[in-house]
Design an enzyme around this catalytic site. Structure first.
Site, PDB file in Angstrom:
ATOM      1  N   ASP A  66     -50.873 -97.687 -27.321  1.00 12.98           N
ATOM      2  CA  ASP A  66     -50.512 -97.173 -28.642  1.00 12.98           C
ATOM      3  C   ASP A  66     -49.902 -95.820 -28.494  1.00 12.98           C
ATOM      4  O   ASP A  66     -50.433 -94.696 -28.070  1.00 12.98           O
ATOM      5  CB  ASP A  66     -51.878 -97.074 -29.432  1.00 12.98           C
ATOM      6  CG  ASP A  66     -51.862 -96.523 -30.917  1.00 12.98           C
ATOM      7  OD1 ASP A  66     -50.528 -96.137 -31.473  1.00 12.98           O
ATOM      8  OD2 ASP A  66     -52.633 -97.040 -31.690  1.00 12.98           O
ATOM      9  N   SER A 121     -54.400 -98.630 -38.670  1.00 18.09           N
ATOM     10  CA  SER A 121     -53.928 -97.329 -38.813  1.00 18.09           C
ATOM     11  C   SER A 121     -54.614 -96.714 -39.857  1.00 18.09           C
ATOM     12  O   SER A 121     -55.827 -96.418 -39.981  1.00 18.09           O
ATOM     13  CB  SER A 121     -52.417 -97.664 -39.105  1.00 18.09           C
ATOM     14  OG  SER A 121     -51.734 -96.433 -38.692  1.00 18.09           O
ATOM     15  N   HIS A 124     -49.507-100.059 -31.137  1.00 21.91           N
ATOM     16  CA  HIS A 124     -50.374 -99.818 -32.317  1.00 21.91           C
ATOM     17  C   HIS A 124     -50.185-101.140 -33.333  1.00 21.91           C
ATOM     18  O   HIS A 124     -51.321-101.256 -33.979  1.00 21.91           O
ATOM     19  CB  HIS A 124     -49.372 -98.543 -32.912  1.00 21.91           C
ATOM     20  CG  HIS A 124     -50.275 -98.072 -34.103  1.00 21.91           C
ATOM     21  ND1 HIS A 124     -51.488 -97.401 -34.052  1.00 21.91           N
ATOM     22  CD2 HIS A 124     -49.864 -98.109 -35.600  1.00 21.91           C
ATOM     23  CE1 HIS A 124     -51.790 -96.959 -35.265  1.00 21.91           C
ATOM     24  NE2 HIS A 124     -50.956 -97.209 -36.231  1.00 21.91           N
TER      25      HIS A 124
END
Length: 466
Positions: A373, A279, A406
């Site tokens: 995601d 991330s 994610h």
């Protein structure tokens, strides 16, 4: 001739007579000793064999496969197998598998399919782990104390619905630090981190580990990598100790100092550093590899090809932060923020200055993303990044996993579709489909280790015994 035994006591009496060489007498006939001997194994099996639930190994690393076997059931018997763990905050995560015993009264998760109505279906040996769900909505399984193992409890019940009586229990400890791995807190200059050192003389391939906008110090991935033979530094960069409280306080100089501190360790191989980030940590890893020397290999997980959210001051210039449009933020029907379409397009000419010029780096890259995601469009950003790198002749490997969300964690971490985001103060949607995400975590974990072994020289694998 048919012989009937009503209880275990009768069997014992018969055995005593036989051991004395006698002939069994019952209900008006005399049974030959040989006939009774042939019958005893079936009598004992049907009346005295207890149900056994075997989970192995009893203690292992968190990323190791799960082996579960049940014996002593009746042929075709329906049972429910439950797994449960309690995290450090007291939250309980559970999963349920429904099974039918085979003709021998056994079931083995590596061969026995889970039936409809449970947390998962089909032959899924680790399904009881990755299908766990919290009792409280929007809780994410994390492990802050990596020096203590995570206990997982297993319980076997009769029937499916309603669940019957408890037949057997077992437990397993899943650890994050292998035997001989040491954890060393790092507080040098401005750097706040934890060092995980594998056993042995070294030198070792060295990796700095960065997490995302949740802040704090995340150690579970770094400790597992150390258990696989890598010298790792879990690096905090905001909202921890005396570090800045938010992303607005970041500066490239902090990450330069972290690389310098890490490189000076005597067991870092050839002062070559690898980076892994997820991330926001992924775009920071790209930036570090672009502007700092000594970075040899980079793994970007669910990342962006631009500096995101907050400007990042560097030496003599600043990378602007890629912004987002509030009007594009959506909310799910269960109350979680869906941010997937909110970020500005990093290749739009308006935002070119936010792009990280990773093609200037001398590192090799492994780019990982998931097709589901919901944090942002990491698959699109990854494709843009890989295209740019390859146009400049750079070494870039890319994998996009179908159904993955994610939060691609090490294997067997439960899927977290949505959780409470500490920075935002509300539930946040991460995405992911149960089976696809589990498959992605297993595959990505092997890709990550192979990549670092290839590009960080003198890899010294260790055998971790718990």
């Amino acid at each position: 001739m048919v012989l009937t035994v009503n209880d275990t006591r009768s069997v014992c009496c018969w055995l005593r007579f036989i051991s004395q060489g006698g002939r069994m007498i019952g209900a008006g006939f005399v049974a030959p000793r040989a006939a009774v001997l042939q019958l005893i194994p079936r009598l004992v099996c049907s009346r005295s064999m207890a149900v056994s639930l075997q989970v192995s190994p009893g203690r292992c690393l968190f990323d190791e496969p799960l082996q579960v076997k049940v014996t002593g059931l009746s042929p075709g018997q329906e049972v429910t197998l439950q797994a449960a763990l309690t995290d450090e905050g007291g939250e309980t995560f559970t999963s349920v598998g429904r099974y039918r015993a085979g003709s021998s009264g056994e079931l083995e998760l590596s061969r026995s399919p889970a039936l409809d109505g449970g947390s998962f279906t089909g032959i899924e040996p680790e399904g009881l782990l990755w299908a766990m769900e919290p009792q409280t909505p929007f809780r994410r399984l994390l492990r802050k104390d990596v020096q203590s193992p995570q206990r997982v409890d297993f319980a076997l019940y009769e029937s499916h619905e309603p669940r019957g009586k408890l037949l057997a229990t077992a437990a397993q400890e899943r650890s994050f630090m292998g035997e001989g791995v040491s954890r060393i807190p790092v507080r040098e200059g401005r750097v706040r981190a934890s060092l995980f050192l594998p056993p042995g003389p070294g030198p070792f391939p060295a990796i700095i580990d960065l997490y995302g906008t949740g802040g704090g110090l995340m150690e579970h991935r770094a400790s597992l990598l150390a258990s696989r033979g890598f010298l790792t530094m879990a690096l905090a960069y905001f909202d921890y100790d005396d570090l800045p409280k938010d992303l607005g306080g970041l500066h490239l100089g902090y990450f330069r100092e972290a690389v310098q501190v890490f490189s000076r360790h005597p067991k870092v191989n050839n002062q070559e550093i690898g980076l892994i980030g997820i991330s926001k940590g992924a775009d920071l890893a790209l930036t570090m590899a672009t502007f700092l020397p000594g970075i040899k290999a980079v793994v970007s997980i669910s990342g962006c090809n631009a500096n995101t959210f907050a400007p990042l001051p560097c030496d003599g210039f600043t990378l602007p932060g890629l912004a987002f449009s509030t009007e594009k933020i959506k909310f799910t029907d269960f109350g979680a923020m869906d941010f997937s379409d909110a970020m500005d397009d990093p290749v739009d000419p308006t935002y070119q200055e936010c792009l990280i010029p990773a093609e200037k780096s001398h590192a090799s890259f492994l780019i990982l993303s998931g097709s589901d995601d919901k944090n942002w469009q990491s698959a699109l950003y990854s494709e843009q990044l890989v295209t740019r790198l390859k146009e400049h002749g750079k070494n870039a490997e890319y994998h996009c996993y179908p159904g993955a969300g994610h939060l691609l964690e090490p294997p067997y971490f439960p899927l977290c579709r949505a959780s409470y985001h500490k920075l935002l103060g509300l539930p946040f949607l991460w995405g992911g489909q149960l089976v696809g995400h589990a498959r992605a975590q297993e595959a990505a974990w092997q890709k990550i280790q192979s990549f670092f072994r290839k590009h960080l020289t003198q890899y010294n694998p260790i055998q971790s015994h718990l």
